[in-house]
Scaffold this active site. Sequence first.
Site, PDB file in Angstrom:
ATOM      1  N   LYS A  22       1.334  -1.356  -0.222  1.00 38.10           N
ATOM      2  CA  LYS A  22       0.101  -0.032   0.379  1.00 38.10           C
ATOM      3  C   LYS A  22       0.948   1.165   0.030  1.00 38.10           C
ATOM      4  CE  LYS A  22      -1.734   1.929   4.011  1.00 38.10           C
ATOM      5  NZ  LYS A  22      -1.082   3.175   4.074  1.00 38.10           N
ATOM      6  N   ASN A  23       2.102   0.907   1.085  1.00 36.81           N
ATOM      7  CA  ASN A  23       3.069   2.669   1.075  1.00 36.81           C
ATOM      8  C   ASN A  23       3.445   2.902   0.043  1.00 36.81           C
ATOM      9  OD1 ASN A  23       1.149   2.769   3.002  1.00 36.81           O
ATOM     10  ND2 ASN A  23       2.983   2.662   4.238  1.00 36.81           N
ATOM     11  N   ARG A  92      -4.030  10.097   4.605  1.00 36.25           N
ATOM     12  CA  ARG A  92      -2.914  11.646   4.539  1.00 36.25           C
ATOM     13  C   ARG A  92      -2.158  11.187   3.869  1.00 36.25           C
ATOM     14  NH1 ARG A  92      -0.540  14.129   8.545  1.00 36.25           N
ATOM     15  NH2 ARG A  92       0.993  13.495   7.639  1.00 36.25           N
ATOM     16  N   CYS A 116      -5.442  12.527  12.977  1.00 36.31           N
ATOM     17  CA  CYS A 116      -5.832  11.428  13.419  1.00 36.31           C
ATOM     18  C   CYS A 116      -6.103  11.156  14.034  1.00 36.31           C
ATOM     19  CB  CYS A 116      -4.975  10.573  11.981  1.00 36.31           C
ATOM     20  SG  CYS A 116      -3.179  10.220  12.189  1.00 36.31           S
ATOM     21  N   ARG A 121      -0.194  14.266  13.647  1.00 33.56           N
ATOM     22  CA  ARG A 121       0.546  13.916  11.560  1.00 33.56           C
ATOM     23  C   ARG A 121       0.505  15.546  11.429  1.00 33.56           C
ATOM     24  NH1 ARG A 121      -1.351   8.367  10.286  1.00 33.56           N
ATOM     25  NH2 ARG A 121       0.537   8.353   8.611  1.00 33.56           N
ATOM     26  N   ASP A 304       4.785   0.366  12.136  1.00 33.28           N
ATOM     27  CA  ASP A 304       2.845  -0.336  11.322  1.00 33.28           C
ATOM     28  C   ASP A 304       2.857  -1.546  11.639  1.00 33.28           C
ATOM     29  OD1 ASP A 304       2.082   2.745  10.421  1.00 33.28           O
ATOM     30  OD2 ASP A 304       3.230   1.766   8.326  1.00 33.28           O
ATOM     31  N   ILE A 326       7.854   6.726  17.316  1.00 36.06           N
ATOM     32  CA  ILE A 326       7.243   7.497  16.261  1.00 36.06           C
ATOM     33  C   ILE A 326       5.848   8.523  15.970  1.00 36.06           C
ATOM     34  CG2 ILE A 326       6.488   7.350  14.072  1.00 36.06           C
ATOM     35  CD1 ILE A 326       9.175   6.788  13.981  1.00 36.06           C
ATOM     36  N   ARG A 396      -9.086  -0.445   3.972  1.00 33.42           N
ATOM     37  CA  ARG A 396      -7.989   0.596   3.605  1.00 33.42           C
ATOM     38  C   ARG A 396      -7.014  -0.118   3.630  1.00 33.42           C
ATOM     39  NH1 ARG A 396      -6.412   4.878   8.042  1.00 33.42           N
ATOM     40  NH2 ARG A 396      -5.382   5.197   6.342  1.00 33.42           N
TER      41      ARG A 396
HETATM   42  C1  UD1 Z   1       4.495   6.782   6.819  1.00 32.79           C
HETATM   43  C2  UD1 Z   1       2.742   5.648   6.286  1.00 32.79           C
HETATM   44  C3  UD1 Z   1       3.174   4.922   7.819  1.00 32.79           C
HETATM   45  C4  UD1 Z   1       3.793   5.152   9.049  1.00 32.79           C
HETATM   46  C5  UD1 Z   1       4.548   6.195   8.602  1.00 32.79           C
HETATM   47  C6  UD1 Z   1       5.773   6.064   9.528  1.00 32.79           C
HETATM   48  C7  UD1 Z   1       2.166   5.836   4.389  1.00 32.79           C
HETATM   49  C8  UD1 Z   1       1.383   6.219   2.995  1.00 32.79           C
HETATM   50  N1  UD1 Z   1       2.083   6.167   5.329  1.00 32.79           N
HETATM   51  O1  UD1 Z   1       3.442   7.830   6.723  1.00 32.79           O
HETATM   52  O2  UD1 Z   1       2.458   3.998   7.311  1.00 32.79           O
HETATM   53  O3  UD1 Z   1       2.888   5.270   9.589  1.00 32.79           O
HETATM   54  O4  UD1 Z   1       5.168   6.955   7.352  1.00 32.79           O
HETATM   55  O5  UD1 Z   1       6.491   4.963   8.889  1.00 32.79           O
HETATM   56  O6  UD1 Z   1       3.466   5.564   3.331  1.00 32.79           O
HETATM   57  N2  UD1 Z   1       5.527  14.476  11.143  1.00 32.79           N
HETATM   58  C9  UD1 Z   1       5.551  16.173  11.578  1.00 32.79           C
HETATM   59  N3  UD1 Z   1       5.882  16.573  10.229  1.00 32.79           N
HETATM   60  C10 UD1 Z   1       5.942  16.338   9.435  1.00 32.79           C
HETATM   61  C11 UD1 Z   1       5.860  15.220   8.292  1.00 32.79           C
HETATM   62  C12 UD1 Z   1       5.925  14.181   9.941  1.00 32.79           C
HETATM   63  O7  UD1 Z   1       5.646  16.368  12.218  1.00 32.79           O
HETATM   64  O8  UD1 Z   1       5.627  17.811   8.147  1.00 32.79           O
HETATM   65  C13 UD1 Z   1       5.687  13.607  11.938  1.00 32.79           C
HETATM   66  C14 UD1 Z   1       4.751  12.923  11.911  1.00 32.79           C
HETATM   67  O9  UD1 Z   1       3.701  13.062  12.852  1.00 32.79           O
HETATM   68  C15 UD1 Z   1       4.684  11.305  12.637  1.00 32.79           C
HETATM   69  C16 UD1 Z   1       6.413  10.727  12.130  1.00 32.79           C
HETATM   70  O10 UD1 Z   1       6.958  13.004  11.623  1.00 32.79           O
HETATM   71  O11 UD1 Z   1       4.932  11.270  14.104  1.00 32.79           O
HETATM   72  C17 UD1 Z   1       6.783   9.843  11.207  1.00 32.79           C
HETATM   73  O12 UD1 Z   1       5.657  10.838  10.164  1.00 32.79           O
HETATM   74  P1  UD1 Z   1       5.561  10.356   8.565  1.00 32.79           P
HETATM   75  O13 UD1 Z   1       7.106   9.654   8.744  1.00 32.79           O
HETATM   76  O14 UD1 Z   1       5.740  11.590   7.780  1.00 32.79           O
HETATM   77  O15 UD1 Z   1       4.858   9.582   8.021  1.00 32.79           O
HETATM   78  P2  UD1 Z   1       4.014   9.489   7.308  1.00 32.79           P
HETATM   79  O16 UD1 Z   1       4.601  10.174   5.748  1.00 32.79           O
HETATM   80  O17 UD1 Z   1       2.523  10.490   7.301  1.00 32.79           O
END
Ligand code: UD1
Length: 420
Positions: A22-23, A92, A116, A121, A304, A326, A396
């Site tokens: 999915k990711n 997201r 969420c 996030r 995850d 995380i 999902r």
């Molecule tokens: C992706 C994965 C999700 C997984 C996560 C962490 C997809 C579609 N989803 O989510 O399944 O759980 O990586 O491995 O690939 N953060 C900020 N600001 C930002 C961006 C992130 O503070 O602009 C924080 C988030 O709140 C979180 C951490 O950074 O605490 C990691 O988030 P991120 O790696 O960006 O997760 P996703 O890409 O949303």
Amino acid sequence: MDKIVVNGPSRLSGNVSISGAKNSALPLICASLLSPGLNIIHNVPRLGDVRTILKLLAIMGAEVDLKWPTVEINTADIDNLHAPYELVKTMRAAILVLGPLVARYGRARVSLPGGCAIGARPVNLHLTALEAMGADIKIVNGYVEVKSSRLKGAVIKFPQVTVGGTENIMMAATLAEGTTVIENAAREPEIEDLAIFLNKMGARVHGAGTGVITIEGVNSLKEATHSVIPDRIETGTFMVAAAITGGDVLLENVEPLHVTDIINKMESCGVGIETSGTTIRVRGPEIIHPVDVITQPYPAFPTDMQAQFMVLGLKASGTSVITESIFENRYMHVPELMRMGADIVINGRTAMIHGGKPVSGATVMATDLRASASLLLAGLIAEGETEVLRVYHLDRGYERIVEKLNSLGANIRRVSSKFY
Ligand code: UD1
């Protein structure tokens, strides 16, 4: 709304085929916005999130032809650069259209995803990086409005590892003027998969899979064909299912290298694991030893898989310790597991799981995708009937999970009813 009913306990055995990730599929589909041709993506999992992102692209003007597991996307006539709240709030990852749209069209209007179940996030890191590349960003009425002349290459040092941020900037940088360097980049296999697809389109991305990614901007990209990598989280979920049920399961169409840390942790619990080519055989032991994991960015243990490992801890003889580093609020499954008799104590970001105690079926509520998976797993080891409500979360992210578990000998069914 549907529910899933599991009658436990059961022992799983046989073969199961793992679907595409999915990711990986989601960013690859967004990347197709970068080239004005017919992009073909194979091994796409049939999931709610994939349908949502395809719907978004269709609203933007893309021609989408679904022939599961292949998706053909023609983005020649994109005429609507707007990603509405109704779609983004459910997923997201829709924020991943931002980088490609700004790179190709110089503007975009994308809803902010909002909070969420598993935490705030935010997407501030995506936006700050785009600003550093010359984009003008405003937040108006809950939407990110971005305008830019051709983006300019920049050195982006993420203060914390972000998977989506790395993907968005990597895509945006492909069409930028000059070279972009992403430091402290996410190293997930899905990032590498995206880079391979982008390079097939004619992009010049180097270093994906390491902490430093360099992207030399080009003037345009062309159409490409690609096949999605296996889903490492679905792989891990079925590995746990086999282990906790004392089962013997051969997982097919997997990439063992992408689950190295999961394999190591499970082996240290006494689970028997053999890898060969694109298969992993998992044999559940008589006694599962306690687990001790901290979730961290790849290649360390994935957040995850945290909820699923908690169920491994329920079967272990002794106390397991899981720390979630995380996301700040990713223990929503714990109260539900406790309703099934689990003995779990949360202290801040750390959960102590006192395993080896009986768990029994109950009606439980899924709160997010991986939490839902953990409730199904708990149902497999519980005495009696477990009803998992709000199964749309599972839809999902897990392709045909009921059918796959049943084919391995679980007693599980989906019940459709307008009353749930
Ligand atoms: C992706 C994965 C999700 C997984 C996560 C962490 C997809 C579609 N989803 O989510 O399944 O759980 O990586 O491995 O690939 N953060 C900020 N600001 C930002 C961006 C992130 O503070 O602009 C924080 C988030 O709140 C979180 C951490 O950074 O605490 C990691 O988030 P991120 O790696 O960006 O997760 P996703 O890409 O949303």
